[in-house]
Design a protein around this motif. Structure first.
Motif, PDB file in Angstrom:
ATOM      1  N   ALA A  15      28.743  33.382  25.369  1.00  0.00           N
ATOM      2  CA  ALA A  15      28.626  34.248  24.214  1.00  0.00           C
ATOM      3  C   ALA A  15      28.092  35.638  24.561  1.00  0.00           C
ATOM      4  N   ASP A  16      27.802  35.878  25.799  1.00  0.00           N
ATOM      5  CA  ASP A  16      27.251  37.168  26.158  1.00  0.00           C
ATOM      6  C   ASP A  16      28.297  38.265  26.041  1.00  0.00           C
ATOM      7  N   ARG A  17      27.826  39.470  25.752  1.00  0.00           N
ATOM      8  CA  ARG A  17      28.748  40.589  25.553  1.00  0.00           C
ATOM      9  C   ARG A  17      29.432  41.006  26.843  1.00  0.00           C
ATOM     10  N   ASP A  18      28.817  40.815  27.973  1.00  0.00           N
ATOM     11  CA  ASP A  18      29.381  41.281  29.243  1.00  0.00           C
ATOM     12  C   ASP A  18      29.944  40.096  30.015  1.00  0.00           C
ATOM     13  N   PRO A  19      31.239  40.148  30.386  1.00  0.00           N
ATOM     14  CA  PRO A  19      31.826  39.019  31.118  1.00  0.00           C
ATOM     15  C   PRO A  19      31.148  38.762  32.460  1.00  0.00           C
ATOM     16  N   PHE A  37      31.319  24.845  41.220  1.00  0.00           N
ATOM     17  CA  PHE A  37      32.501  25.547  41.723  1.00  0.00           C
ATOM     18  C   PHE A  37      32.127  26.975  42.073  1.00  0.00           C
ATOM     19  N   GLN A  38      32.525  27.390  43.274  1.00  0.00           N
ATOM     20  CA  GLN A  38      32.353  28.770  43.700  1.00  0.00           C
ATOM     21  C   GLN A  38      33.623  29.209  44.414  1.00  0.00           C
ATOM     22  N   SER A  39      33.883  30.505  44.403  1.00  0.00           N
ATOM     23  CA  SER A  39      35.105  31.017  44.995  1.00  0.00           C
ATOM     24  C   SER A  39      34.876  32.426  45.516  1.00  0.00           C
ATOM     25  N   PRO A  40      35.299  32.701  46.745  1.00  0.00           N
ATOM     26  CA  PRO A  40      35.190  34.073  47.258  1.00  0.00           C
ATOM     27  C   PRO A  40      35.978  35.072  46.411  1.00  0.00           C
ATOM     28  N   GLN A  41      37.118  34.621  45.844  1.00  0.00           N
ATOM     29  CA  GLN A  41      37.910  35.507  44.996  1.00  0.00           C
ATOM     30  C   GLN A  41      37.141  35.878  43.732  1.00  0.00           C
ATOM     31  N   ILE A  42      36.451  34.918  43.146  1.00  0.00           N
ATOM     32  CA  ILE A  42      35.634  35.213  41.967  1.00  0.00           C
ATOM     33  C   ILE A  42      34.475  36.120  42.352  1.00  0.00           C
ATOM     34  N   ASP A  43      33.847  35.850  43.491  1.00  0.00           N
ATOM     35  CA  ASP A  43      32.735  36.705  43.941  1.00  0.00           C
ATOM     36  C   ASP A  43      33.169  38.163  44.071  1.00  0.00           C
ATOM     37  N   GLU A  44      34.376  38.394  44.606  1.00  0.00           N
ATOM     38  CA  GLU A  44      34.890  39.760  44.742  1.00  0.00           C
ATOM     39  C   GLU A  44      35.021  40.434  43.377  1.00  0.00           C
ATOM     40  N   GLN A  45      35.529  39.695  42.414  1.00  0.00           N
ATOM     41  CA  GLN A  45      35.719  40.258  41.077  1.00  0.00           C
ATOM     42  C   GLN A  45      34.385  40.456  40.359  1.00  0.00           C
ATOM     43  N   LEU A  46      33.438  39.570  40.606  1.00  0.00           N
ATOM     44  CA  LEU A  46      32.108  39.736  40.015  1.00  0.00           C
ATOM     45  C   LEU A  46      31.446  41.014  40.529  1.00  0.00           C
ATOM     46  N   ASP A  56      39.473  49.552  32.625  1.00  0.00           N
ATOM     47  CA  ASP A  56      40.685  48.962  33.208  1.00  0.00           C
ATOM     48  C   ASP A  56      40.368  48.112  34.434  1.00  0.00           C
ATOM     49  N   ALA A  57      39.449  48.590  35.275  1.00  0.00           N
ATOM     50  CA  ALA A  57      39.055  47.820  36.458  1.00  0.00           C
ATOM     51  C   ALA A  57      38.350  46.533  36.044  1.00  0.00           C
ATOM     52  N   ARG A  58      37.523  46.606  35.005  1.00  0.00           N
ATOM     53  CA  ARG A  58      36.821  45.411  34.527  1.00  0.00           C
ATOM     54  C   ARG A  58      37.798  44.407  33.920  1.00  0.00           C
ATOM     55  N   LYS A  59      38.766  44.901  33.150  1.00  0.00           N
ATOM     56  CA  LYS A  59      39.783  44.005  32.583  1.00  0.00           C
ATOM     57  C   LYS A  59      40.569  43.310  33.693  1.00  0.00           C
ATOM     58  N   ALA A  61      39.542  42.675  36.690  1.00  0.00           N
ATOM     59  CA  ALA A  61      38.652  41.711  37.347  1.00  0.00           C
ATOM     60  C   ALA A  61      38.555  40.422  36.536  1.00  0.00           C
ATOM     61  N   VAL A  62      38.433  40.554  35.232  1.00  0.00           N
ATOM     62  CA  VAL A  62      38.369  39.360  34.372  1.00  0.00           C
ATOM     63  C   VAL A  62      39.685  38.588  34.446  1.00  0.00           C
ATOM     64  N   GLU A  63      40.795  39.299  34.459  1.00  0.00           N
ATOM     65  CA  GLU A  63      42.098  38.634  34.580  1.00  0.00           C
ATOM     66  C   GLU A  63      42.195  37.881  35.913  1.00  0.00           C
ATOM     67  N   ALA A  64      41.739  38.494  36.987  1.00  0.00           N
ATOM     68  CA  ALA A  64      41.779  37.838  38.301  1.00  0.00           C
ATOM     69  C   ALA A  64      40.888  36.601  38.317  1.00  0.00           C
ATOM     70  N   ILE A  65      39.728  36.681  37.682  1.00  0.00           N
ATOM     71  CA  ILE A  65      38.848  35.508  37.589  1.00  0.00           C
ATOM     72  C   ILE A  65      39.559  34.412  36.795  1.00  0.00           C
ATOM     73  N   GLY A  66      40.218  34.796  35.704  1.00  0.00           N
ATOM     74  CA  GLY A  66      40.963  33.828  34.901  1.00  0.00           C
ATOM     75  C   GLY A  66      42.041  33.122  35.698  1.00  0.00           C
TER      76      GLY A  66
END
Length: 122
Positions: A15-19, A37-46, A56-59, A61-66
């Motif tokens: 529920a936090d405002r920031d992904p 679960f952990q992932s180097p790909q998610i870490d890069e996007q985080l 746009d960069a944040r969007k 990153a969220v898409e890549a995490i998804g």
């Protein structure tokens, strides 16, 4: 869930405002990463979410995490959760927040009370 001793579980998260907050808690080493679960790909996007304000960069990153979540399915984010914040009549401004368009909120956004804006009358 915190002990990671379950067949299936349901928690309220996200529920936090920031992904960055949602995904860092869910997929980095900490007690709220209940799937481990952990992932180097998610870490890069985080790292992108943590260090840039570019929308746009944040969007992206969220898409890549998804995409990583969809490929691995460590957990499923399903929907919003109705949360009730109730007080006695003397507590004022519990719902002291507004939507971006200026519409007054009806309840506590993100299930969080902005306690610095709340007061009590007698």
């Amino acid at each position: 869930m915190l002990a990671r001793d379950y067949e299936a579980g349901c928690t309220r998260v996200g529920a936090d405002r920031d992904p960055y907050i949602v995904f860092s808690q869910a997929f980095q080493e900490n007690p709220l990463n209940m799937t481990a679960f952990q992932s180097p790909q998610i870490d890069e996007q985080l790292e992108i979410l943590k260090t840039t304000t570019d929308i746009d960069a944040r969007k992206a990153a969220v898409e890549a995490i998804g995409e990583v979540i969809n490929e691995n399915v460590p957990n499923t984010f399903t929907a919003g959760t109705l949360t009730v914040m109730a007080t006695r009549d003397a507590v004022k401004n519990l719902d002291g927040w507004v939507f971006p368009d200026g519409t007054a909120g009806n309840g506590a956004s993100n299930s969080q009370v902005m306690w610095g804006h709340v007061w009590v009358t007698d």
